[in-house]
Design a protein around this motif. Structure first.
Motif, mmCIF file in Angstrom:
data_model
loop_
_atom_site.group_PDB
_atom_site.id
_atom_site.type_symbol
_atom_site.label_atom_id
_atom_site.label_comp_id
_atom_site.label_asym_id
_atom_site.label_seq_id
_atom_site.Cartn_x
_atom_site.Cartn_y
_atom_site.Cartn_z
ATOM 1 N N VAL A 140 9.438 104.909 45.630
ATOM 2 C CA VAL A 140 9.281 106.312 45.439
ATOM 3 C C VAL A 140 8.991 106.712 47.847
ATOM 4 O O VAL A 140 8.501 106.459 47.991
ATOM 5 N N ALA A 141 9.718 107.619 47.727
ATOM 6 C CA ALA A 141 9.532 108.276 49.272
ATOM 7 C C ALA A 141 7.855 108.564 49.613
ATOM 8 O O ALA A 141 7.481 109.688 48.859
ATOM 9 N N GLY A 142 7.344 108.342 50.704
ATOM 10 C CA GLY A 142 5.565 109.133 50.755
ATOM 11 C C GLY A 142 4.911 108.648 49.935
ATOM 12 O O GLY A 142 3.686 108.108 50.389
ATOM 13 N N GLU A 161 8.170 108.211 59.822
ATOM 14 C CA GLU A 161 7.546 109.647 59.417
ATOM 15 C C GLU A 161 8.241 110.153 58.694
ATOM 16 O O GLU A 161 10.150 110.512 58.644
ATOM 17 N N LEU A 162 7.962 110.944 57.217
ATOM 18 C CA LEU A 162 8.536 111.278 56.124
ATOM 19 C C LEU A 162 9.103 112.453 56.733
ATOM 20 O O LEU A 162 8.029 113.691 56.903
ATOM 21 N N ASP A 163 10.391 112.334 56.870
ATOM 22 C CA ASP A 163 10.621 114.739 56.056
ATOM 23 C C ASP A 163 10.922 115.179 54.457
ATOM 24 O O ASP A 163 11.850 114.579 53.738
ATOM 25 N N GLU A 164 10.323 115.391 54.175
ATOM 26 C CA GLU A 164 10.167 115.614 53.235
ATOM 27 C C GLU A 164 11.518 115.781 52.241
ATOM 28 O O GLU A 164 11.787 116.149 51.291
ATOM 29 N N ALA A 165 12.223 117.127 53.296
ATOM 30 C CA ALA A 165 13.576 117.632 53.022
ATOM 31 C C ALA A 165 14.062 117.209 52.638
ATOM 32 O O ALA A 165 14.866 116.921 51.711
ATOM 33 N N SER A 166 14.374 115.642 52.852
ATOM 34 C CA SER A 166 15.602 114.843 52.739
ATOM 35 C C SER A 166 14.882 113.243 51.952
ATOM 36 O O SER A 166 16.369 112.903 51.926
ATOM 37 N N GLY A 167 14.120 113.527 51.936
ATOM 38 C CA GLY A 167 13.038 112.174 51.322
ATOM 39 C C GLY A 167 13.489 111.401 52.286
ATOM 40 O O GLY A 167 13.561 110.149 51.864
#
Length: 565
Positions: A140-142, A161-167
């Protein structure tokens, strides 16, 4: 390269001067150097005699990494001035017979660049302009360890670096605000080449290409081998990657082919080998004119990295420089440097910045400038400027230094005393304290509050004092630069190492036709014997009054000239 005096490129006899604009000269009192400030100090550079000014980035930028995070390649950041100011600087340099080289930072942009902002949308045509990747299969992302690879960043932490919006994650070899461009996409390359042509058409004379050998990545992005800690060294997948020669040849053809010889291209290439550098700088391949390599500036790094400082062994320096001189003797060309915006001050690093500051600064200059290659002088080096000798963490501004301290504290490696000692010796801010112009407040750099503290020794070490003293470091640099201009053997002579096993004396010859120069440098604070097989000839230049005999005084440099006719 075996050029003759008739066909050698102009840059073989040139000297380049690097300006770090933020710290050079402030014209408006805001505490940050600017283009108008540089314009006001050109007489200093003209008197020094340099041929080229290399300008560290002045493009629009959020300044996360002091301008190496660019948000608009065709705009000047307002903190430095305007495009018109830059045009005036180009014109003023050209009137004085000097050229301007711009910093080209195209491995990455700022995360505030319009290209990256658009790429955040997964449906955007620019999504593939950067390295966007989903989390690892089944993760899972993150989540811890979900990053697409296990690589560590140059500035600490993961390269992802994780982009929360796109996962999804984006790749950044440096700061998280410096996402890497995807050079596999031809639209990216075309956009970069168009930007470069725009600058050349504006009168710029070439480019210093920041970490240019990192632009080609192994597209499979494999995990690296973990040798310590939680993150791996992924450099095998991006240092001199699979298409790097193709990309540089394409760049040369698209940007430089057919333009006049006045242009200069130098590639900053961490991790490059001598053999690779031969290929990069071989004129027949038409890639770049010369490269910056990092081998010699890693010789005092310990097992813990650059902040784990070890004393320099002169034999290591001789072996490194000798290997590069030999390797590029018949193909390619060397860049010669001690200092730049990423390195501590050489007089504090390999010399003695106390009792023998003048002597060690001039000896180090002699040894460097008499090698075969194009010398680079970093602002203040010609004054013998020293490390900042800061004693508190809050005096530092550099992101690399601050990240190192944060990571070291989080994992409990070293005391604060150890951390301060390491960054005081090797931190990049040592090179970034304001230029010391005179003995007035803030060393004449600004009428305001400087963005970083001025070195406390500025009342004694400054340009006004040195220009007034014929025996100063400044005037010695002038003499070395003039020697390269005037004597072809300095630019084009071959190189032979002497006394390779001497632990304190660096000695070599340069020979062209019937002329031989013998260069001696004492890398110690004690008198050293330097017995030579043959009489070296007449003393050409030295940093002490002439003395008979082979004994070299502390940090002494001598250059002899002998002609066989």
């Amino acid at each position: 390269m075996t050029w003759t005096t008739q066909d050698a490129p102009w840059w073989t006899r040139a000297v380049v001067y690097q300006v770090y604009p933020r710290s050079f000269a402030d014209s408006d009192g805001d505490g940050i150097g600017d283009l108008r400030g540089i314009l006001g100090r050109l007489d200093h550079l003209a008197e020094l005699g340099v041929d080229v000014v290399w300008l560290s980035p002045i493009y629009a930028s959020p300044q996360d990494d002091n301008g190496y995070d660019i948000s608009d390649y065709q705009a000047v950041d307002p903190v430095f001035g305007t495009l018109e100011d830059l045009d005036d600087l180009v014109a003023a340099l050209h009137v004085r017979g000097m050229k301007l080289v711009m910093d080209l930072v195209v491995n990455h942009t700022s995360d505030e660049h319009a290209w990256f902002v658009e790429s955040r949308d997964p449906s955007s045509p620019k999504r593939d302009w950067y390295w966007w990747r989903p989390p690892r299969d089944g993760m899972v992302a993150g989540a811890p360890g979900a990053e697409p690879t296990n690589w560590g960043s140059f500035f600490g932490g993961s390269v992802w670096e994780l982009d929360e919006a796109s996962g999804e994650y984006f790749l950044h070899l440096f700061s998280r605000k410096q996402p890497d461009l995807n050079w596999e996409n031809p639209q990216v390359r075309d956009a970069v080449y168009a930007m470069m042509r725009w600058w050349l058409d504006r009168g710029v004379d070439g480019f210093r290409m920041d970490v240019i050998n990192l632009v080609s990545k192994d597209t499979t992005l494999p995990d690296g081998v973990v040798t310590g800690g939680l993150l791996a060294d992924g450099s095998a997948s991006y240092v001199c990657g699979p298409r790097i020669h193709e990309f540089l040849a394409e760049m040369h053809q698209a940007v430089f082919a057919g333009r006049p010889e006045r242009l200069l291209t130098v590639g900053e290439m961490p991790g490059v080998t001598v053999e690779q550098a031969r290929d990069f700088t071989d004129p027949a391949r038409a890639e770049v004119d010369m490269v910056f390599q990092f081998e010699h500036v890693g010789l005092d790094h310990g097992p813990g990295g650059k902040f784990d400082v070890r004393p320099l062994r002169l034999l290591d320096l001789k072996a490194s420089f000798g290997r590069w001189q030999a390797g590029l003797a018949d193909v390619g060309w060397n860049s010669l440097y001690w200092d730049n915006h990423d390195q501590p001050r050489i007089v504090s690093r390999f010399g003695d910045d106390g009792a023998f500051r003048r002597e060690s600064a001039t000896m180090l200059a002699t040894v460097l400038h008499l090698h075969r290659g194009t010398p680079y002088v970093y602002q203040g080096e010609e004054l013998g400027m020293t490390n900042a000798h800061f004693t508190r963490f809050d005096q530092y501004r550099d992101i690399e230094t601050l990240n190192h301290v944060a990571v070291a504290r989080s994992v409990g490696t070293g005391t604060d005393e150890d951390l301060l000692a390491g960054i005081a010796a090797m931190g990049r801010d040592n090179a970034r304290t304001p230029m010391q112009w005179d003995g007035s407040p803030h060393a004449g750099f600004t009428t305001g509050t400087p963005w970083i503290e001025v070195n406390a020794n500025y009342p004694a070490i400054n340009a006004a004092a040195e220009r007034a003293d014929p025996g100063s470091v400044f005037h010695y640099y002038r003499a070395l630069i003039a020697l390269r201009h005037e004597d072809p053997v300095v630019a084009l002579g071959d190189f032979t190492m002497l006394l390779p096993d001497h632990e304190h004396v660096y000695a070599f010859t340069r020979r062209l036709g019937d002329v031989t120069l013998t260069v001696l440098g004492n890398f110690s604070g004690e008198e050293q014997e330097a017995a030579l097989e043959h009489h070296p000839g007449e003393l050409l230049i030295g940093n002490y009054p002439p003395a008979p005999g082979p004994a070299l005084r502390p940090w002494e440099a001598r250059v002899y000239r002998r002609s066989s006719d």
